[in-house]
Enzyme design. Structure first.
Site, mmCIF file in Angstrom:
data_model
loop_
_atom_site.group_PDB
_atom_site.id
_atom_site.type_symbol
_atom_site.label_atom_id
_atom_site.label_comp_id
_atom_site.label_asym_id
_atom_site.label_seq_id
_atom_site.Cartn_x
_atom_site.Cartn_y
_atom_site.Cartn_z
ATOM 1 N N HIS B 39 0.863 -1.187 0.000
ATOM 2 C CA HIS B 39 0.000 0.000 0.000
ATOM 3 C C HIS B 39 0.889 1.222 0.000
ATOM 4 C CE1 HIS B 39 -3.114 2.811 0.699
ATOM 5 N NE2 HIS B 39 -2.686 3.132 1.900
ATOM 6 N N ASP B 41 1.066 4.993 -0.273
ATOM 7 C CA ASP B 41 0.408 6.296 -0.253
ATOM 8 C C ASP B 41 1.094 7.251 -1.223
ATOM 9 O OD1 ASP B 41 -1.550 6.163 2.100
ATOM 10 O OD2 ASP B 41 0.302 5.414 3.005
ATOM 11 N N ASP B 163 -7.489 1.617 2.229
ATOM 12 C CA ASP B 163 -7.111 2.515 3.317
ATOM 13 C C ASP B 163 -8.090 3.659 3.585
ATOM 14 O OD1 ASP B 163 -5.472 3.291 5.406
ATOM 15 O OD2 ASP B 163 -4.198 4.541 4.157
ATOM 16 N N HIS B 396 2.488 32.487 -34.856
ATOM 17 C CA HIS B 396 2.432 33.449 -33.759
ATOM 18 C C HIS B 396 3.610 33.303 -32.791
ATOM 19 C CE1 HIS B 396 0.981 36.015 -30.683
ATOM 20 N NE2 HIS B 396 0.014 36.412 -31.502
#
Lengths: 923, 923
Positions: B39, B41, B163, B396
């Site tokens: 897991h 984060d 989570d 341009h």
């Protein structure tokens, strides 16, 4: 002198000179040798097997199985990568659980020099508290495994003692004799390091023996730049927190320029304190490389980005390397190197941080280790003799062939459970030799007078095995409940024996008699109860306060109860001698912590006063005199007592001390010493042995090679005592032989002190994380330790002739085994493996089964070059006429560690600088 | 209703149904699916890039680059092994630094199902504080990367929100519409879990919309057994300390029998709370698998030794698995599943541990995120229109083609530095569209009245880009130093504007005027200084205490200065309304800690009283009335103030609150709320939105699906408010539209409270390791936060017709850019990308460039099924007649996340249990 003979009875695979696969270096540049390594303590905060498996990671994160898994994987990812591995205790465990395809891969890595073994012993031995015989054994086990597994490519060229806390000269001598080309370590006195950095003397030639002809004991020695750690900011292990190299310009915090810049500053700075255009960096630390990818991924990048600067004219070249590749470059430099002849004790890492406490730490374990070594030698010898006996008596019920395989093959268990398994082997071998299959009882608690068999039996026999190559006389002390016994020797002759009240509180009475055992063999005594009943009235004699035999006389002060003089009645020498017990203390609240907050601990000794506290000015005493032994029992405090003991036929005085539980009610940890204050006129010199072998001269507040600024008057003058220490003047030498490794010093002239035990309430900030406050199940209030010191007083020319055999006998002591009841008829009551005793100068260091057809024999001249007029002379031994039951079919000489033929042992030659080196040793 | 249209203008590679490579299971046994996972984060204690590289491991040990390195290596070692990966923010960074051979290997692992992606969004989104449009975008970015990299085999089948702290119904609805077959999570209310375990209802069918026809928004939902951790004792990561499997019988502590026995107990116990003979175990946790060998080596052994017991009749079968393999087995079981129609808020993990504080935590960041999303949508739209313009005006000067590549390709930078890069794109696009290349200034601090350009210029123009698909009216408030200005619109017509003294302390005066911008386009206003000099005398009117326009009237209590009533003058509705500010506190020393020591923190809200402290019973007030705006400025305390503001043409009342620095001199952390107490007769119900989309009914102390035992009367009744909340009775509905995600509740009937800010002095034991006590460089004494609430009072049948467009406009607000001086002649002052405004029910959710030839368009019916008689009806949009500058060459409909053709989207069908499900939502 002191050459060692290694005799080896069957050929081993020939060992060729290893081919190095070192990366090319660049002559015009500063070459930085990055050496990826892990330092895997073979037991420290966790047990060996916990470290191996990675169990109890809550105590310390460390799992060696994963380290080796990971390193092998990562070496395969890039053939430039290198790794070194040290500890065979771990490598062996890992190796035997690998598939044959992994083993094949690892062999390839070894052959290509990508995985290099250094040291190669079972562990990285401590240098202060170890005995040379145990060190040689553990190196042999590891190196043999490497040799048998990897052949010549597996042979370490370099020894690697990065962590030990001070370095013994005898270790260097052994390593030289084992064929190592170089020696690297990390720790030395901080003042010494500073000086060596200034003078570029961090690489040197160590002449490690004054007995062996150079370069036999010369060892090139390198001091590593950061202990064994990486330079600050470059630790990329999972256990570290240094920033990784962030080289993706798309992500935040691109830091390649910073890292390279920082590295170049460090490398160039380091090159100013070494001699050549090669420097080494240890890229690793304790139990690192469990996830080797972290290290290698960043090291790959470091090498890439630093060397990329060469295109812009930068003159630094970084490469993966190994200690032997680095050493090869130093050798190619063809320079001269400063010569060193003393040692690296004591070790201080700061002014008040002397690592001299560990010389004594865990005294019970230190004794247990020494006894275990003695038993292991007995075990090895009996395996040889028992094998032979079993070969002719295979039918014998008691002989189980399975044990041998177990003991011979399972190095791990041999180390961990050595004695438990040896017991079976010893029993089987003794059964085979004696023809007696009755149960054999081992009484391992005789030192505290516990032996259920002798306490309860009316008749029993005692088998006394002597592992020395000469006959031995040994006092046997057995706890008994009877008041009178008869003891007879193997020929049935009665032996003088006495029963007295036990000095210890555990048993009722003690039966004492002297036994005599043949060389490398056993004899048997039988003991029978004559009179049971109540204990005899104490045979105490309160006056006169003197004990004596035909050799020695010891007087006591009637006021204090302390020893007052020692008299050698043969040589007519007499000295004043007062012996008492004291304690030193580190008191955290004392003023000393203005200078430093360092407390005493398991490693560090730091008393806060030079004046020790006396435990008691007087001792309560009892005197017991029998025909066998005379002794004065002294009580100094509830936790300090001693028996001063003189056996009828002994030339040495025995001081059997008992210390503990050290009281801590006053919240003070205590370092307990015994001090011998004599009339001997010393002038700041005293003498201690190095690993139980050669003796070195020590001088108070003085190092032979540099100008010491002493900051710790006690701790800074402590040295390891492995087997003996002495003080002397022109006439008298008082030698103390110890039963274990201890620390000691001579703080005042004429005085010698030894630290016996310590119990400490502070942690000394060196990693263990707890104070050294030993308690155990049977000692819940603190460990009680008992030990012996043997004292001899001799004229200088013959002192070694006394202390060498005394210490030899202390290290290898008889093993007693017991059998209840009557012995079976036709029991072989005596055996000797030798045809005759060896000459006094020759010590049989090793006799052990090597493989089915051969044994390993080490014979050693045990006298230093000039310590004895008679005994230091060269001697000749005829191997053909040595053994009684072994036939010598052939002999081949090996190096000390038995992993190279002696005549194939080729080492680098190094040239010492002229005018360096100091004659500091025994004169 | 509320279907979403996804129009896609060019073909993508066809997506086939994925072939699963699941291990066989055993029908007669309990099959234990071990799911190795990490897991990761995407920012928590460290930044995303620190996590990726493993930098700052001193804060938290985590390095995702090494996780992916290691997992790939270990998957290759044993083809039975499986792994799932979630976060594309990390995977993408890793992927792009891999060699093509590693990429090829990884593709193979994905094709063989050994590496499976789950979720597959850029991150695992929070469910309480996110807006659905941002969630769809981030899922789309990640899933697109997977689709383009791995094709059909890379498409996740399962979403994995292990989570997040509570689960939003709108998330489930979105996931269903994205084609996911199942949803797994780890956290739910502890009482709910206990009940579901008893009833085997941890696996269920979530019907996640009351507007979409089932099974369009049905999602199979599984609650994982241990959060997302392994069972106790079975964590073998380097971050854990559970004992490894020690299976060498030669070493100490052989523990295979213990481990297997313990595992069987756990597995059998777990099987009693799930319905089938399959159970799942998550073998991993936060940032685990950095050294995957530790996990896999032990899992290999576990599987081997447990399954070996089958030979003895044991009925447990362990296998490596993935969530989709597990889900497939549940589907094959062909059972019925309990139906759920409400959501999983609030989340409590114990009686006093309600995770309702984080609904409001870091309010400044929450607003910044919302503004950034608005700007990003503008940026995406302008890329589409600018592309087109640039294609015809390539010459341009100002148009730099490099930016596009950057923005389009670098997802990482897009996320981290999105707006900085968007600014360039917006400037270039606006320059291309308008023909004006003058420097374009962004004033991002207008909310605190800071804009150096407007404060110092005598003439400037304001470009107002409107990202909505309908025209917008918007009040512009600019800090100025002059006292009179002229403002004219794009046609040169003068616009009513007023200068007043600034409410904020930063600038002198404030120029206010209303602008009107075309759909998906811009218009331009020019501003010229008329009168410089000293600030005008405050145009304050102290009485009467009323502000009003043609739609609303607001009265104030002359005694207290607080709002006293709200009157909808069109509908003739009038309610009593008192609004004030309060604080709640968790006081660690109060008696409450007898029950629990849980303090309030970043996650947990735990006031120690149900009665909040009033900040001030009265407010000091000033009234300012101009033709453009009327406002009452209220001061409650030095750290709490508010402007009650009514624009001349607005149907909503604006409350602009300013809170901070929250005082902590009393050593009390504070949760600051505003509370609206009304005469509306509610009966414990109130309403909050789910991720800014559908609205859910909430009832005090009540969960629709189970019998709640309320233990926290305030915190346990707080719900996330993403965009709006309302209270109503039979007649009146008072709706509050928020400018960011906040938490709130209706604790008393007729009352609605919203937590605006909190500053806390305790850490709440949920991992962050520090109290939520925000300070910053410009706010050293504590963060000051400013925000807006919009209030509307409406009859029930038309309330949605008010709050839907109001909230739509709050989420996608105009972007103002400024140009100093006169505009160049021929500047294109107005532009609209649409030919006409879309119908009110249709929200243009997404318009962004997909690749060179195609754009991604999402059109959304933004009304819930029955909330508006008119607007909830189905509508038709003609895509061919939609855009002014884009020619539609083809249209293809995709799923919501644009990674599958709509007509190829085939999901598992699941059968709900009869009689389950609750009609709990908007009625």
């Amino acid at each position: 002198l002191i050459p060692r003979f290694v005799a080896y009875f069957s050929p081993v695979p020939s060992m060729c000179v290893c081919v190095q696969s070192c990366h090319a270096t660049k002559p015009g540049m500063l070459n930085v040798h990055l050496v990826p390594h892990t330092h895997d303590d073979v037991g420290w905060l966790k047990t060996v097997d916990q470290y191996y498996y990675g169990d109890r990671n809550d105590i310390q994160h460390a799992g060696v199985q994963y380290i080796l898994d990971s390193v092998v994987d990562q070496l395969l990812k890039n053939q430039d990568r290198r790794f070194i591995y040290v500890e065979m205790a771990f490598f062996y465990r890992w190796w035997k659980s690998q598939s044959s395809s992994v083993q094949q891969t690892v062999k390839q890595l070894v052959n290509e020099g990508r995985l290099e073994f250094v040291n190669g012993g079972w562990c990285m031995s401590d240098e202060a508290a170890t005995h040379y015989s145990a060190v040689i054994d553990q190196m042999t086990i590891g190196l043999r495994f490497l040799n048998e597994t990897f052949g010549a490519f597996g042979r370490p060229r370099v020894t690697w003692h990065i962590d030990p806390f001070g370095h013994a000269r005898e270790h260097a001598s052994m390593f030289a004799q084992m064929g190592f080309d170089g020696f690297f370590f990390g720790r030395l006195d901080y003042q010494d390091r500073a000086r060596r950095m200034r003078n570029k003397e961090q690489e040197l030639l160590w002449r490690a023996s004054d007995s062996l002809t150079p370069p036999m004991a010369d060892l090139f020695t390198g001091i590593l730049p950061n202990g064994y750690n990486p330079p600050e900011g470059f630790c990329w292990d999972q256990l570290c927190s240094d920033p990784p190299i962030r080289d993706d310009p798309d992500l935040e915090d691109y830091n390649v320029d910073d890292v390279v810049g920082c590295f170049l500053v460090i490398a160039n700075s380091q090159s100013t304190v070494y001699k050549t255009n090669h420097i080494i960096m240890t890229m690793g630390s304790d139990f690192q490389y469990e996830n080797a990818n972290l290290w290698y991924k960043n090291l790959d990048k470091l090498i890439h980005y630093v060397n990329a600067r060469q295109a812009n004219g930068n003159k630094v070249n970084v490469l993966y390397s190994t200690p032997s590749c680095y050493l090869q470059e130093l050798h190619r430099a063809n320079l001269t190197w400063p010569l060193k002849t003393d040692d690296f004790f004591p070790y201080a890492d700061d002014a008040h941080d002397f690592w001299t406490g560990y010389f004594t730490s865990r005294p019970a374990l230190k004794r247990y280790e020494r006894i275990s070594n003695s038993n292991l030698q007995t075990c090895n010898q009996l395996e040889v003799f028992g094998e032979k006996a079993m070969a002719v008596a295979q039918h014998h019920d008691a002989v189980s062939g399975t044990e041998k395989q177990h003991v011979a093959n399972d190095y791990a268990r041999k180390l961990a459970n050595g004695w438990q398994h040896c017991r079976v082997l010893v029993s089987n071998s003794l059964a085979a030799l004696s023809g007696l299959s009755a149960e054999r009882i081992y009484c391992e608690n005789l030192n505290v007078s516990v032996c259920p068999l002798t306490e309860s039996s009316k008749k029993f026999s005692v088998n006394v095995y002597n592992p020395l190559a000469r006959p031995v006389t040994w006092p046997v002390r057995l706890p008994v409940n009877g008041t009178a016994y008869s003891v007879s020797d193997a020929s049935g002759k009665a032996v003088d024996c006495q029963v007295s009240m036990c000095a210890s509180s555990f048993a009722v009475n003690e039966l004492v008699f002297q036994v005599q055992a043949p060389p490398l063999g056993y004899t048997t005594y039988t003991v029978a109860l004559i009179q049971d009943g109540p204990p005899p009235a104490p045979a105490q004699q309160r006056a006169p306060p003197v004990i004596q035999n035909k050799f020695l006389q010891v007087t006591f002060d009637p006021e204090t109860g302390l020893i007052s003089s020692l008299n050698n009645q043969e040589t007519k020498q007499i000295i004043k001698l007062t012996q008492n017990f004291y304690w030193l203390v580190y008191n955290a609240s004392a003023g000393n912590n203005v200078e430093s907050r360092q407390p005493s601990g398991a490693y560090i000794f730091r008393p806060n006063s030079s004046t020790p506290f006396i435990i008691s000015r007087t001792a309560k005493t009892e005197i017991i005199k029998t025909s066998v032994v005379q002794e004065v029992r002294q009580w100094f405090a509830p936790w300090v007592s001693q028996v001063v003991r003189l056996y009828a036929d002994s030339r040495a005085l025995e001081l059997e001390w008992t210390v503990g539980p050290v009281p801590i009610d006053d919240s003070l940890g205590k370092e307990v010493i015994t001090r011998l204050d004599t009339s001997i006129k010393t002038s700041e010199y005293f003498y201690t042995d190095s690993n139980g072998r050669e003796v070195l001269q020590r001088k108070k507040d003085f190092w032979p090679t540099w100008n010491l600024k002493q900051s710790e008057p006690i701790a800074g003058n402590y040295y390891p005592i492995n087997s003996r220490a002495y003080i002397k003047d022109d006439v008298d030498q008082l030698t103390v032989v110890t039963d274990r490794s201890q620390g000691g010093g001579s703080i005042q002239n004429g005085s010698l002190e030894i630290m016996l035990h310590h119990r400490l309430l502070h942690y000394d900030f060196r990693g263990v994380g707890e104070p050294l406050n030993e308690i155990s199940g049977i000692f819940p209030d603190g460990l009680v330790v008992r030990g012996r010191l043997l004292l001899t007083l001799d004229p200088l020319p013959t002192a070694a002739d006394m202390h060498r055999p005394l210490a030899e006998g202390m290290v290898l002591q008889p093993l007693l085994t017991f059998t209840a009841g009557d012995l079976k008829p036709n029991t072989q009551l005596e055996f000797s493996g030798l045809l005759a005793a060896l000459p006094p100068a020759v010590h049989l260091l090793t006799l052990s089964q090597w493989d089915e057809d051969s044994v390993l024999l080490r014979l050693e001249h045990q006298y230093q070059s000039s310590e004895s007029k008679v005994s230091s002379q060269a001697v000749t031994v005829n191997l053909q006429k040595l053994f009684s039951t072994l036939e010598v079919l052939g002999v081949a000489e090996l190096n000390l560690s038995a992993n190279q033929w002696k005549d194939e042992m080729k080492r680098f030659d190094w040239t010492p600088e002229k005018g360096t080196g100091h004659q500091c040793c025994v004169s």
